[in-house]
Design a protein around this motif. Structure first.
Motif: not given
Length: 220
Positions: A75, A86-87, A89-91
């Protein structure tokens, strides 16, 4: 049996009999945050301010954590750092799935798949072995209700539960006023190394930010 902080939060979230997750969205953010905290304590990542940095890609020997190390490395794409929000939200959804899989491999839950309206698969994770969760709840009660001093991991767990407002998962049937002040005190306490305290503080801010954004999006 030693399990991760993320698995502990997931056990608290799952209904023992039906296997349905309670407060699933908030628990998902907490699970993703718990994995990051484990990686901070293992000195694999750093969380400071708004940013996440990978400092050591060597495996820890814990499959759930090592899978996240590889994902974070990919990432980052050779960047030094990216935003924690961001992490998370992504994960967070994938982190829940990975954590449930890990609990199943440990024999603590069993996966059941049912069809909704005869078409859509719905997965549930009822309890298979309740001994680990019972020990976990006893440990939390000793610290929050009885005033025992926490170790670093227990205090970190309580901080995550507090920041995600999961007090009632940890203490079902208890009034918030009986547990929230003590959990707030522990979350702000000098119970860990400075790097861990900084990571908890900044992950709490990130979790509040992504939770607020999710609520706004859902009501728009």
């Amino acid at each position: 049996m030693a399990i991760t902080l993320a698995e502990e939060i997931m056990l608290l979230s799952l209904d023992d009999e039906s296997g349905a997750a309670k407060q699933r969205q908030a628990a998902g953010w907490a699970v993703a945050g718990a994995i990051l905290l484990e990686l901070v304590m293992a000195e694999r990542v750093s969380v400071s301010g708004k940013y996440l940095t990978l400092v050591d890609a060597d495996p820890t020997g814990e499959q759930l954590l090592d899978g996240r190390i590889l994902l974070i490395k990919a990432w980052l794409r050779d960047r030094d750092k990216r935003r924690v929000t961001e992490w998370l939200t992504k994960d967070h959804t994938k982190a829940v799935a990975a954590t449930l899989e890990s609990l199943g491999e440990r024999g603590l839950v069993v996966e059941e798949v049912r069809k909704v309206f005869g078409v859509f698969p719905q997965r549930r994770y009822p309890e298979a072995d309740g001994s680990v969760e019972r020990a976990l709840r006893e440990r939390l009660a000793a610290v929050v209700l009885e005033g025992s001093e926490p170790d670093e991991r227990t205090a970190g767990l309580i901080s995550l539960l507090h920041s995600a407002k999961l007090h009632r998962l940890a203490f079902p049937g208890r009034e918030d006023k009986a547990v929230v002040p003590r959990m707030r005190e522990l979350a702000a306490g000098q119970w860990a190394a400075e790097s861990v305290r900084i990571a908890i503080r900044d992950m709490q801010a990130a979790m509040l930010a992504v939770t607020a954004a999710t609520v706004v999006a859902a009501t728009a």
